[in-house]
Design a protein around this motif. Structure first.
Motif, PDB file in Angstrom:
ATOM      1  N   THR A 100       0.801  -1.224   0.000  1.00 37.18           N
ATOM      2  CA  THR A 100       0.000   0.000   0.000  1.00 37.18           C
ATOM      3  C   THR A 100       0.834   1.275   0.000  1.00 37.18           C
ATOM      4  OG1 THR A 100      -0.158  -0.139   2.413  1.00 37.18           O
ATOM      5  CG2 THR A 100      -1.952  -1.115   1.130  1.00 37.18           C
ATOM      6  N   ASP A 101       2.095   1.174   0.364  1.00 41.59           N
ATOM      7  CA  ASP A 101       2.960   2.344   0.429  1.00 41.59           C
ATOM      8  C   ASP A 101       3.510   2.681  -0.960  1.00 41.59           C
ATOM      9  OD1 ASP A 101       4.335   4.415   1.554  1.00 41.59           O
ATOM     10  OD2 ASP A 101       5.923   3.189   2.431  1.00 41.59           O
ATOM     11  N   ALA A 102       3.825   3.937  -1.200  1.00 39.68           N
ATOM     12  CA  ALA A 102       4.440   4.341  -2.464  1.00 39.68           C
ATOM     13  C   ALA A 102       5.927   4.009  -2.416  1.00 39.68           C
ATOM     14  CB  ALA A 102       4.234   5.826  -2.700  1.00 39.68           C
ATOM     15  N   THR A 103       6.418   3.373  -3.480  1.00 37.50           N
ATOM     16  CA  THR A 103       7.833   3.015  -3.510  1.00 37.50           C
ATOM     17  C   THR A 103       8.276   2.774  -4.946  1.00 37.50           C
ATOM     18  OG1 THR A 103       9.522   1.495  -2.673  1.00 37.50           O
ATOM     19  CG2 THR A 103       7.393   0.545  -3.235  1.00 37.50           C
ATOM     20  N   GLN A 104       9.561   3.028  -5.196  1.00 37.97           N
ATOM     21  CA  GLN A 104      10.185   2.689  -6.471  1.00 37.97           C
ATOM     22  C   GLN A 104      11.118   1.491  -6.303  1.00 37.97           C
ATOM     23  OE1 GLN A 104       9.472   4.261  -9.413  1.00 37.97           O
ATOM     24  NE2 GLN A 104       7.932   5.371  -8.228  1.00 37.97           N
ATOM     25  N   THR A 105      11.150   0.971  -5.081  1.00 39.68           N
ATOM     26  CA  THR A 105      12.043  -0.133  -4.756  1.00 39.68           C
ATOM     27  C   THR A 105      11.424  -1.447  -5.206  1.00 39.68           C
ATOM     28  OG1 THR A 105      12.805   1.099  -2.821  1.00 39.68           O
ATOM     29  CG2 THR A 105      13.315  -1.245  -2.896  1.00 39.68           C
ATOM     30  N   ARG A 106      12.249  -2.376  -5.612  1.00 36.08           N
ATOM     31  CA  ARG A 106      11.753  -3.682  -6.044  1.00 36.08           C
ATOM     32  C   ARG A 106      11.198  -4.453  -4.853  1.00 36.08           C
ATOM     33  NH1 ARG A 106      14.947  -8.192  -9.788  1.00 36.08           N
ATOM     34  NH2 ARG A 106      13.052  -9.311 -10.410  1.00 36.08           N
ATOM     35  N   LEU A 107      10.068  -5.113  -5.072  1.00 34.11           N
ATOM     36  CA  LEU A 107       9.378  -5.851  -4.020  1.00 34.11           C
ATOM     37  C   LEU A 107       9.228  -7.311  -4.419  1.00 34.11           C
ATOM     38  CD1 LEU A 107       6.474  -3.289  -3.503  1.00 34.11           C
ATOM     39  CD2 LEU A 107       8.539  -3.468  -2.082  1.00 34.11           C
ATOM     40  N   LYS A 108       9.207  -8.172  -3.412  1.00 33.20           N
ATOM     41  CA  LYS A 108       8.964  -9.590  -3.648  1.00 33.20           C
ATOM     42  C   LYS A 108       8.047 -10.145  -2.558  1.00 33.20           C
ATOM     43  CE  LYS A 108      13.157 -10.790  -6.243  1.00 33.20           C
ATOM     44  NZ  LYS A 108      12.488 -11.233  -7.480  1.00 33.20           N
ATOM     45  N   VAL A 109       7.390 -11.256  -2.891  1.00 30.81           N
ATOM     46  CA  VAL A 109       6.597 -12.009  -1.927  1.00 30.81           C
ATOM     47  C   VAL A 109       7.124 -13.431  -1.912  1.00 30.81           C
ATOM     48  CG1 VAL A 109       4.324 -12.990  -1.422  1.00 30.81           C
ATOM     49  CG2 VAL A 109       4.518 -10.609  -2.161  1.00 30.81           C
ATOM     50  N   GLN A 110       7.381 -13.945  -0.725  1.00 38.46           N
ATOM     51  CA  GLN A 110       7.763 -15.342  -0.575  1.00 38.46           C
ATOM     52  C   GLN A 110       6.634 -16.099   0.115  1.00 38.46           C
ATOM     53  OE1 GLN A 110      11.628 -15.684   1.382  1.00 38.46           O
ATOM     54  NE2 GLN A 110      12.611 -15.970  -0.608  1.00 38.46           N
ATOM     55  N   VAL A 111       6.216 -17.188  -0.516  1.00 37.01           N
ATOM     56  CA  VAL A 111       5.201 -18.062   0.061  1.00 37.01           C
ATOM     57  C   VAL A 111       5.881 -19.388   0.380  1.00 37.01           C
ATOM     58  CG1 VAL A 111       2.989 -19.221  -0.293  1.00 37.01           C
ATOM     59  CG2 VAL A 111       3.387 -16.961  -1.305  1.00 37.01           C
ATOM     60  N   THR A 112       6.090 -19.640   1.654  1.00 30.54           N
ATOM     61  CA  THR A 112       6.782 -20.849   2.098  1.00 30.54           C
ATOM     62  C   THR A 112       5.765 -21.833   2.650  1.00 30.54           C
ATOM     63  OG1 THR A 112       8.781 -19.609   2.633  1.00 30.54           O
ATOM     64  CG2 THR A 112       8.542 -21.798   3.629  1.00 30.54           C
ATOM     65  N   GLY A 113       5.656 -22.994   2.015  1.00 31.38           N
ATOM     66  CA  GLY A 113       4.728 -24.028   2.437  1.00 31.38           C
ATOM     67  C   GLY A 113       5.438 -25.159   3.141  1.00 31.38           C
ATOM     68  N   PRO A 114       4.777 -26.302   3.278  1.00 35.16           N
ATOM     69  CA  PRO A 114       5.361 -27.435   4.008  1.00 35.16           C
ATOM     70  C   PRO A 114       6.658 -27.962   3.400  1.00 35.16           C
ATOM     71  CG  PRO A 114       2.994 -27.726   3.735  1.00 35.16           C
ATOM     72  CD  PRO A 114       3.388 -26.555   2.890  1.00 35.16           C
ATOM     73  N   THR A 115       6.802 -27.874   2.067  1.00 31.94           N
ATOM     74  CA  THR A 115       7.979 -28.474   1.427  1.00 31.94           C
ATOM     75  C   THR A 115       8.723 -27.551   0.486  1.00 31.94           C
ATOM     76  OG1 THR A 115       6.744 -29.356  -0.474  1.00 31.94           O
ATOM     77  CG2 THR A 115       6.841 -30.731   1.513  1.00 31.94           C
ATOM     78  N   ALA A 116       8.157 -26.403   0.139  1.00 30.74           N
ATOM     79  CA  ALA A 116       8.794 -25.559  -0.883  1.00 30.74           C
ATOM     80  C   ALA A 116       8.554 -24.085  -0.608  1.00 30.74           C
ATOM     81  CB  ALA A 116       8.264 -25.914  -2.280  1.00 30.74           C
ATOM     82  N   THR A 117       9.450 -23.256  -1.137  1.00 32.54           N
ATOM     83  CA  THR A 117       9.303 -21.805  -1.067  1.00 32.54           C
ATOM     84  C   THR A 117       9.167 -21.249  -2.475  1.00 32.54           C
ATOM     85  OG1 THR A 117      10.570 -21.581   0.988  1.00 32.54           O
ATOM     86  CG2 THR A 117      10.399 -19.629  -0.407  1.00 32.54           C
ATOM     87  N   TYR A 118       8.126 -20.459  -2.683  1.00 31.28           N
ATOM     88  CA  TYR A 118       7.858 -19.811  -3.965  1.00 31.28           C
ATOM     89  C   TYR A 118       8.124 -18.310  -3.804  1.00 31.28           C
ATOM     90  CZ  TYR A 118       5.352 -24.056  -5.440  1.00 31.28           C
ATOM     91  OH  TYR A 118       5.005 -25.338  -5.781  1.00 31.28           O
ATOM     92  N   THR A 119       8.865 -17.724  -4.731  1.00 30.87           N
ATOM     93  CA  THR A 119       9.172 -16.301  -4.666  1.00 30.87           C
ATOM     94  C   THR A 119       8.614 -15.597  -5.894  1.00 30.87           C
ATOM     95  OG1 THR A 119      11.206 -16.733  -3.432  1.00 30.87           O
ATOM     96  CG2 THR A 119      10.967 -14.560  -4.436  1.00 30.87           C
ATOM     97  N   TYR A 120       7.887 -14.506  -5.658  1.00 27.83           N
ATOM     98  CA  TYR A 120       7.231 -13.770  -6.733  1.00 27.83           C
ATOM     99  C   TYR A 120       7.623 -12.298  -6.663  1.00 27.83           C
ATOM    100  CZ  TYR A 120       3.951 -17.759  -6.381  1.00 27.83           C
ATOM    101  OH  TYR A 120       3.385 -19.002  -6.310  1.00 27.83           O
TER     102      TYR A 120
END
Length: 336
Positions: A100-120
Motif C-alpha cells: 500500500t505504500d508508495a515506492t520505487q524499490t523492487r518488491l517480492k513475496v515469498q510463500v513458504t509451504g510445508p515443502t517448498a518456497t515460492y518467490t514472486y
C-alpha cells in the motif's frame, strides 16, 4: 458451476502434488480473535539474499461473475502501514497481498509451504493473488523490500495453517501466473471452443488442439525476456505466439475459466549435450482419472503426456510426441 460440483466430491480422496523466473525457461488457523485486521509494525531483521528465478525458455464470453475469482474479503488480515496480507480464503487455495505504500524499490513475496518456497515479484498498489500450491500444512508469507543488490528486508509476514477444501482448490482460480481475471477475449475464445461440451478431458483436447495448431514459438521474446515476465493472456492470444510460459498460461487460463482444474508446471527438460532447459507445461484433473500429471495429449486411443510448446514448435512429429510421452524427460520444480 455444474461441472465443478461434480468434480469436488471426487477429488477429496486424491493427493496433490516458487520462486519462478519469468517466462518459459491441518487445521485452518482462523481464530475468533483475528476476525479484525491486525496491524503490525515493520519488522527490523537481518537482510536476506533473494535471487531471481530463471526464465522457462526451452522451445521445441463467459461472465466473469459466473467464474471462481479471488477476493480479498478482509476476514483474516495481517497488515501494517506499508502492506497487507489477506489470508481469508486459504481454504480455497490462495492468499492475496497488496503493498500500500508508495515506492520505487523492487518488491517480492515469498510463500513458504510445508515443502517448498515460492518467490514472486510484487507491484505496489494492486492486489496480487498467489496459490497455496504446496498443499495442506503450515505456511508463511513474507513481503520483502530490496535493500541492495540481491538483499531484501522483511516488511510484513503472516503465518497460518492451511486445510484446503479439496486438493485442486489452488488450481481453479486466477493467480499471478495464470491471470485470466480480466482476459475477456481469452475467456470468450475458451467458451467458443467448448461449445456445449462439458467433459473435462474432451475440453482439454479441444483447447490443446487449438493452441498447438494456431500458436508459434516466439524466438525473439525467448532471446530477450527478463526475470519478472508474466504472460498477458489476451496479448498472447492476439499475437498467436509466445514462449512456453505463455503457451501453458493461456491453456491453463482457458481450462480454469471452463472450471477444469489445471496446474501450470515449471521445471527442467534435457536439451542434449548434457544441457537442460527451464520449461513450462500443464497437468489437468478429471473425475474419472484424477490428476493427469505432466500434461496430456490424446493419441486416438489413450491420453498421453502433452506439452503444448514442444508439440506446436515441432509440428507434432513422431519423435517429439514420443519425447513428450516419456515422463522421465520432465523434472518438476514448481506448480502454480
Amino acid at each position: 458451476m455444474k461441472r465443478l460440483k461434480k468434480l469436488l466430491p471426487l477429488a477429496l480422496t486424491l493427493s496433490l502434488t516458487l520462486t519462478f523466473v519469468a517466462g518459459c525457461s491441518g487445521e485452518t488457523a482462523q481464530k475468533e480473535d483475528t476476525e479484525e485486521s491486525i496491524y503490525v509494525d515493520q519488522v527490523v531483521m537481518e537482510e536476506i539474499n533473494v535471487d531471481d528465478e530463471a526464465v522457462a525458455l526451452a522451445g521445441a464470453p463467459a461472465a466473469l461473475s459466473d467464474m471462481l475469482m479471488p477476493v480479498a474479503s478482509g476476514a483474516q488480515v495481517q497488515q501494517n502501514s506499508r502492506a497487507v496480507i489477506d489470508y481469508s480464503n486459504i481454504v480455497d487455495g490462495y492468499v492475496m497481498v497488496k503493498f500500500t505504500d508508495a515506492t520505487q524499490t523492487r518488491l517480492k513475496v515469498q510463500v513458504t509451504g510445508p515443502t517448498a518456497t515460492y518467490t514472486y515479484d510484487l507491484q505496489p498498489g494492486d492486489w496480487a493473488t498467489f496459490p497455496l500450491s504446496d498443499g495442506n500444512g503450515a505456511y508463511k508469507v513474507n513481503v520483502l523490500e530490496n535493500t541492495s543488490g540481491t538483499k531484501y528486508a522483511q516488511v510484513l509476514a503472516a503465518n497460518f495453517n492451511v486445510t484446503l477444501a479439496n486438493e485442486f482448490a489452488p488450481f481453479l482460480r486466477p493467480n499471478q501466473y495464470v491471470n485470466y481475471a480480466n482476459a475477456t477475449n481469452t475467456i470468450a475464445e475458451a467458451k467458443r471452443l467448448a461449445g456445449n461440451e462439458t467433459d473435462p478431458l474432451k475440453l482439454v483436447e479441444v483447447i490443446y488442439t487449438y493452441v498447438v495448431n494456431n500458436f508459434s514459438y516466439d524466438k525473439e521474446l525467448a532471446a530477450t525476456v527478463k526475470s519478472g515476465y508474466l504472460p498477458v493472456l489476451d496479448n498472447v492470444l492476439a499475437a498467436k505466439k509466445g514462449i512456453c510460459f505463455d503457451y501453458a498460461a493461456v491453456m491453463a487460463g482457458m481450462l480454469r475459466s471452463l472450471e477444469v482444474p489445471c496446474k501450470l508446471v515449471t521445471g527442467y527438460v534435457p536439451l542434449g549435450n548434457g544441457q537442460s532447459g527451464y520449461h513450462a507445461w500443464i497437468s489437468v484433473w478429471s473425475g474419472e482419472n484424477g490428476w493427469v500429471e505432466g500434461a496430456i495429449y490424446f493419441d486416438g486411443t489413450t491420453w498421453q503426456r502433452m506439452d503444448p510448446t514442444f508439440a506446436s514448435s515441432a509440428n507434432r512429429s513422431e519423435s517429439i510426441m514420443q519425447y513428450i510421452g516419456d515422463g522421465s524427460n520432465y523434472s518438476v520444480k514448481y506448480v502454480y
